[in-house]
Scaffold this motif. Sequence first.
Motif, PDB file in Angstrom:
ATOM      1  N   LEU A  33     -19.215  -5.128  19.296  1.00  0.00           N
ATOM      2  CA  LEU A  33     -19.723  -6.100  18.330  1.00  0.00           C
ATOM      3  C   LEU A  33     -20.386  -7.207  19.144  1.00  0.00           C
ATOM      4  CD1 LEU A  33     -20.013  -7.475  15.560  1.00  0.00           C
ATOM      5  CD2 LEU A  33     -17.675  -8.342  15.862  1.00  0.00           C
ATOM      6  N   ILE A  35     -22.009 -10.817  19.062  1.00  0.00           N
ATOM      7  CA  ILE A  35     -21.976 -12.027  18.231  1.00  0.00           C
ATOM      8  C   ILE A  35     -23.015 -13.027  18.740  1.00  0.00           C
ATOM      9  CG2 ILE A  35     -20.525 -14.016  17.593  1.00  0.00           C
ATOM     10  CD1 ILE A  35     -19.662 -11.455  16.204  1.00  0.00           C
ATOM     11  N   GLY A  42     -23.781 -11.176  13.623  1.00  0.00           N
ATOM     12  CA  GLY A  42     -23.579 -10.070  14.541  1.00  0.00           C
ATOM     13  C   GLY A  42     -24.820  -9.201  14.568  1.00  0.00           C
ATOM     14  N   VAL A  59     -21.815  -1.254  14.565  1.00  0.00           N
ATOM     15  CA  VAL A  59     -21.931  -1.967  15.829  1.00  0.00           C
ATOM     16  C   VAL A  59     -22.604  -1.041  16.839  1.00  0.00           C
ATOM     17  CG1 VAL A  59     -19.920  -3.460  15.425  1.00  0.00           C
ATOM     18  CG2 VAL A  59     -19.610  -1.232  16.557  1.00  0.00           C
ATOM     19  N   ILE A 114     -15.918  -7.039  22.185  1.00  0.00           N
ATOM     20  CA  ILE A 114     -16.679  -8.039  21.432  1.00  0.00           C
ATOM     21  C   ILE A 114     -17.402  -8.887  22.465  1.00  0.00           C
ATOM     22  CG2 ILE A 114     -16.629  -9.977  19.816  1.00  0.00           C
ATOM     23  CD1 ILE A 114     -14.047  -8.798  18.642  1.00  0.00           C
ATOM     24  N   LYS A 116     -20.321 -12.055  23.224  1.00  0.00           N
ATOM     25  CA  LYS A 116     -20.954 -13.245  22.641  1.00  0.00           C
ATOM     26  C   LYS A 116     -22.159 -13.620  23.488  1.00  0.00           C
ATOM     27  CE  LYS A 116     -19.992 -17.725  20.672  1.00  0.00           C
ATOM     28  NZ  LYS A 116     -19.024 -18.789  20.486  1.00  0.00           N
ATOM     29  N   LEU A 142     -21.586 -11.732   9.030  1.00  0.00           N
ATOM     30  CA  LEU A 142     -20.510 -10.752   9.102  1.00  0.00           C
ATOM     31  C   LEU A 142     -20.079 -10.234   7.737  1.00  0.00           C
ATOM     32  CD1 LEU A 142     -18.463 -12.309  12.032  1.00  0.00           C
ATOM     33  CD2 LEU A 142     -20.288 -10.596  12.108  1.00  0.00           C
ATOM     34  N   TYR A 161     -12.614  -9.980  15.438  1.00  0.00           N
ATOM     35  CA  TYR A 161     -13.333 -11.224  15.724  1.00  0.00           C
ATOM     36  C   TYR A 161     -12.874 -12.344  14.798  1.00  0.00           C
ATOM     37  CZ  TYR A 161     -17.027 -14.647  16.262  1.00  0.00           C
ATOM     38  OH  TYR A 161     -17.710 -15.819  16.473  1.00  0.00           O
TER      39      TYR A 161
END
Length: 171
Positions: A33, A35, A42, A59, A114, A116, A142, A161
Amino acid sequence: MNKFRFLNPTKMVHPNNGMTLEFLDKQDAIAALIISNDGKKGYFVSQFRPGTNNISTEVVAGLIDPGELPKEALYREVEEESGFFKEDYEIIFQDDKALAISPGYTTEKLNLFILKIKDNGIKQKPLNLDEDEELIGEWLDLDTALSKSSDFKTYYLIRIYELLRLKKNEA
């Protein structure tokens, strides 16, 4: 039956009761995922999936090549499907172990991440898709992604998340 490219239908005998078990021997995979820097959106890809016979919003994900480590596959798949390089993001979550997708059906285990994006000024590079890949990427909030997707790994990573955000806000 024709030879499969990614799946190896296999049989074994149950170790206790002698029953014949059928399953798919399949490569392990990664799912990530991605972000946005502000934490509100996302990055998701939409592509045709034969299991649902439909377009699926998911994803970024892909198979781990033989001899490849999960993080190497992560960097490769994220670059290919999103246009982001490892310098563009930080890993904010990684499961401690790969998880069995459907242990009664397949040997595949999934490594979950996840990511970022580090800053708002980072621009996506052109996608570097495999020859037979056909997908479209988009940034979604999301809740929209949850309503569009019926994919387990996507749902699971969004919920993880959200839990991370709640835990951070409680601290």
